[in-house]
Design a protein around this motif. Structure first.
Motif, short mmCIF file in Angstrom:
data_model
loop_
_atom_site.label_atom_id
_atom_site.label_comp_id
_atom_site.label_asym_id
_atom_site.label_seq_id
_atom_site.Cartn_x
_atom_site.Cartn_y
_atom_site.Cartn_z
N ALA A 195 0.81 -1.18 0.03
CA ALA A 195 -0.04 0.23 -0.11
C ALA A 195 0.89 1.34 -0.06
CB ALA A 195 -0.87 -0.25 1.24
N GLU A 196 1.99 1.27 0.88
CA GLU A 196 2.92 2.42 0.71
C GLU A 196 3.28 2.57 -0.64
OE1 GLU A 196 4.75 5.80 2.35
OE2 GLU A 196 3.15 4.63 3.18
N ILE A 197 4.25 1.45 -1.10
CA ILE A 197 4.68 1.59 -2.39
C ILE A 197 3.64 2.17 -3.49
CG2 ILE A 197 6.00 0.53 -4.13
CD1 ILE A 197 6.93 -1.33 -1.95
N GLY A 198 2.36 1.50 -3.27
CA GLY A 198 1.53 2.14 -4.06
C GLY A 198 1.10 3.49 -4.27
N ARG A 199 1.02 4.07 -3.09
CA ARG A 199 0.78 5.33 -2.66
C ARG A 199 1.98 6.34 -3.72
NH1 ARG A 199 -1.42 3.80 2.31
NH2 ARG A 199 0.89 4.39 3.21
N GLU A 200 3.00 5.77 -3.39
CA GLU A 200 4.22 6.52 -3.74
C GLU A 200 4.04 6.49 -5.61
OE1 GLU A 200 7.65 4.89 -2.18
OE2 GLU A 200 7.21 5.82 -0.29
N ASN A 201 3.79 5.25 -5.94
CA ASN A 201 3.51 5.23 -7.53
C ASN A 201 2.57 6.13 -8.01
OD1 ASN A 201 5.60 3.33 -7.47
ND2 ASN A 201 4.31 1.71 -7.53
N ASN A 202 1.48 6.13 -7.39
CA ASN A 202 0.19 7.03 -7.69
C ASN A 202 0.35 8.60 -7.47
OD1 ASN A 202 -1.50 4.60 -8.12
ND2 ASN A 202 -2.18 4.82 -5.99
N GLN A 203 1.40 8.91 -6.61
CA GLN A 203 1.69 10.32 -6.62
C GLN A 203 2.81 10.65 -7.65
OE1 GLN A 203 3.67 10.71 -2.60
NE2 GLN A 203 1.63 10.79 -1.65
N LEU A 204 3.52 9.84 -8.09
CA LEU A 204 4.61 10.14 -9.21
C LEU A 204 3.70 10.11 -10.56
CD1 LEU A 204 7.39 10.61 -9.80
CD2 LEU A 204 7.85 8.20 -10.00
N ARG A 205 2.90 9.11 -10.66
CA ARG A 205 1.85 9.19 -11.82
C ARG A 205 1.51 10.44 -12.18
NH1 ARG A 205 0.43 3.75 -10.17
NH2 ARG A 205 1.51 2.21 -11.34
N THR A 206 0.74 10.88 -11.04
CA THR A 206 0.09 12.25 -11.13
C THR A 206 0.87 13.42 -11.47
OG1 THR A 206 -1.51 11.49 -9.28
CG2 THR A 206 -1.23 14.15 -9.65
N GLN A 207 2.29 13.32 -11.10
CA GLN A 207 3.11 14.45 -11.24
C GLN A 207 3.67 13.90 -12.74
OE1 GLN A 207 4.01 16.96 -9.70
NE2 GLN A 207 2.84 16.36 -8.01
N ILE A 208 3.51 12.89 -13.61
CA ILE A 208 3.82 12.76 -14.79
C ILE A 208 2.75 13.19 -15.62
CG2 ILE A 208 4.20 10.82 -16.44
CD1 ILE A 208 5.43 9.16 -14.43
N ARG A 209 1.72 13.00 -15.35
CA ARG A 209 0.32 13.44 -16.00
C ARG A 209 0.40 15.10 -16.14
NH1 ARG A 209 -2.41 9.30 -13.57
NH2 ARG A 209 -3.27 10.64 -11.87
N ASN A 210 0.80 15.80 -14.97
CA ASN A 210 0.89 17.17 -14.95
C ASN A 210 1.85 17.76 -15.59
OD1 ASN A 210 -1.22 16.97 -13.16
ND2 ASN A 210 0.02 17.21 -11.23
N LEU A 211 3.13 17.00 -15.65
CA LEU A 211 4.25 17.41 -16.45
C LEU A 211 4.00 17.35 -17.94
CD1 LEU A 211 7.26 18.40 -16.42
CD2 LEU A 211 7.89 16.39 -16.00
N HIS A 212 3.39 16.34 -18.23
CA HIS A 212 3.11 16.00 -19.57
C HIS A 212 2.04 16.95 -20.28
CE1 HIS A 212 1.11 14.20 -22.98
NE2 HIS A 212 2.37 13.68 -23.37
N ASP A 213 1.13 17.50 -19.40
CA ASP A 213 0.00 18.22 -19.83
C ASP A 213 0.65 19.89 -19.87
OD1 ASP A 213 -2.00 16.11 -19.90
OD2 ASP A 213 -2.73 16.74 -18.10
N THR A 214 1.31 20.02 -18.73
CA THR A 214 2.01 21.53 -18.86
C THR A 214 3.15 21.65 -20.24
OG1 THR A 214 1.88 21.34 -16.57
CG2 THR A 214 3.37 23.04 -17.33
N VAL A 215 3.80 20.54 -20.55
CA VAL A 215 4.62 20.57 -21.57
C VAL A 215 3.77 20.76 -22.83
CG1 VAL A 215 6.26 19.37 -23.24
CG2 VAL A 215 6.54 19.16 -20.79
N GLY A 216 2.80 20.12 -22.96
CA GLY A 216 1.78 20.32 -24.08
C GLY A 216 1.40 21.74 -24.14
N THR A 217 0.87 22.38 -22.98
CA THR A 217 0.34 23.96 -22.90
C THR A 217 1.76 24.65 -23.28
OG1 THR A 217 -0.94 23.20 -21.09
CG2 THR A 217 -0.31 25.54 -21.22
N VAL A 218 2.70 24.38 -22.83
CA VAL A 218 3.97 25.38 -23.10
C VAL A 218 4.41 25.20 -24.69
CG1 VAL A 218 6.38 25.77 -22.91
CG2 VAL A 218 5.02 25.36 -20.85
N LYS A 219 4.19 23.99 -25.31
CA LYS A 219 4.59 23.85 -26.53
C LYS A 219 3.27 24.78 -27.58
CE LYS A 219 5.24 20.21 -29.89
NZ LYS A 219 4.98 18.60 -30.19
N ALA A 220 2.26 24.68 -27.08
CA ALA A 220 0.99 25.27 -27.87
C ALA A 220 1.36 26.63 -27.88
CB ALA A 220 -0.26 24.86 -27.38
#
Length: 308
Positions: free
Chosen positions: A139-164
């Motif tokens: 459960a602890e490792i899974g929470r850390e994975n979910n947090q990092l996945r959230t940051q990946i999505r945020n970074l990917h979306d922000t890169v798309g915004t900056v690119k546009a």
């Protein structure tokens, strides 16, 4: 006889009752042992089965918890690889300046997300751990994975915004450059009148100016603006080259005309220095050379010849 018959009936009844009681006693002596033994055997079997089921269930839960824990650890490795990949994709965009994008706030958000440091988990999936401990680690490792996945999505979306935002800024810059190029081309078209060898070059320039103005009316892609600017600059350069050719030809013609007078002036000046004559005087007058307006003193010796 009635009394005797009754007596016999009583005796027979007594015998029957004694026989029945004897049979019942025999039955009660053997049934409890068999039943007790069967019940004990059943209890032993049930207890053994229950213990076996409990052990099997415990082993199953432990194996399941161990498998799940190992799975989230593998997922953690995959998520970290994905994080490193999106970081590399974002590096060129975080180097942009505010003037390079239409929305500078997107650059600030991008830099903030890229500063995120994933936590390093100390939990493990040792098989010696209990199922409950393995589940807690999972459960602890899974929470850390979910947090990092959230940051990946945020970074990917922000890169798309900056690119546009960068692309839109490039389009705006291209529109401004095209407008300025049109003004330069229109000015060149007016200045090149009667100054080119072939008027077809000016006609092509005028056509290209008209086409470029049409491109500015509607929203176009960056490639269209760049291609229009390039085509317009090429035609402008052709007109400039034609104007330069005409100017060089005019300069050359002027040089030839100046050169034709210089050879004739050398013998005339030598003749004037050796022996002034009327021919030497008439030549400067007809040519209008200002250098020959001074030798009025050389004309004095000619007066005696005319008087004589």
């Amino acid at each position: 006889m009635g009394v005797g018959e009754h007596a016999k009936d009583d005796v027979s009844l007594a015998e029957d009752s004694s026989a029945d009681s004897t049979d019942e006693v025999a039955v009660y002596r053997h049934i409890p042992v068999t039943r007790i033994a069967g019940i004990m055997l059943v209890l032993v079997i049930v207890t053994g089965l229950a213990a076996g089921l409990v052990m099997a269930k415990k082993n199953y839960d432990h194996q399941k918890a161990l498998t799940s824990c190992n799975h989230v650890i593998k997922q953690a490795d995959i998520v970290r690889i994905a994080w490193d990949k999106v970081l590399k994709q974002a590096e060129p965009y975080v180097k942009l300046q505010d003037k390079d994008v239409q929305d500078p706030k997107s650059l600030e958000l991008l830099a903030k997300i890229m500063q995120y440091q994933p936590s390093i988990s100390t939990e493990n999936c040792d098989p010696s751990l209990t199922a409950d401990r393995l589940n807690r680690n999972r459960a602890e490792i899974g929470r850390e994975n979910n947090q990092l996945r959230t940051q990946i999505r945020n970074l990917h979306d922000t890169v798309g915004t900056v690119k546009a935002s960068q692309k839109q800024q490039q389009i705006d810059n291209a529109q401004n450059i095209l407008s300025q190029t049109i003004e330069d081309a229109d000015r060149l078209y007016k200045e090149s009148e009667n100054k080119v060898r072939d008027d077809n070059t000016r006609a092509r320039l005028n056509e290209q100016i008209t086409h470029a103005r049409l491109m500015t009316r509607d929203h176009q892609s960056l490639d269209v603006y760049d291609r229009t600017i390039q085509d317009l600059n090429e035609v402008m350069q052709i007109v400039r080259d034609s104007m330069t050719t005409v100017e060089n030809e005019d300069t050359s013609d002027a040089g030839h005309s100046d050169g034709s007078t210089q050879p004739g002036s050398d013998p005339q000046s030598s003749n004037q220095q050796s022996a002034p004559s009327s021919e030497g005087l008439s030549s400067p007058v007809t040519q209008g050379n200002p250098t020959w307006e001074v030798p009025g003193q050389s004309a004095i010796p000619s007066f005696p010849d005319q008087l004589g």
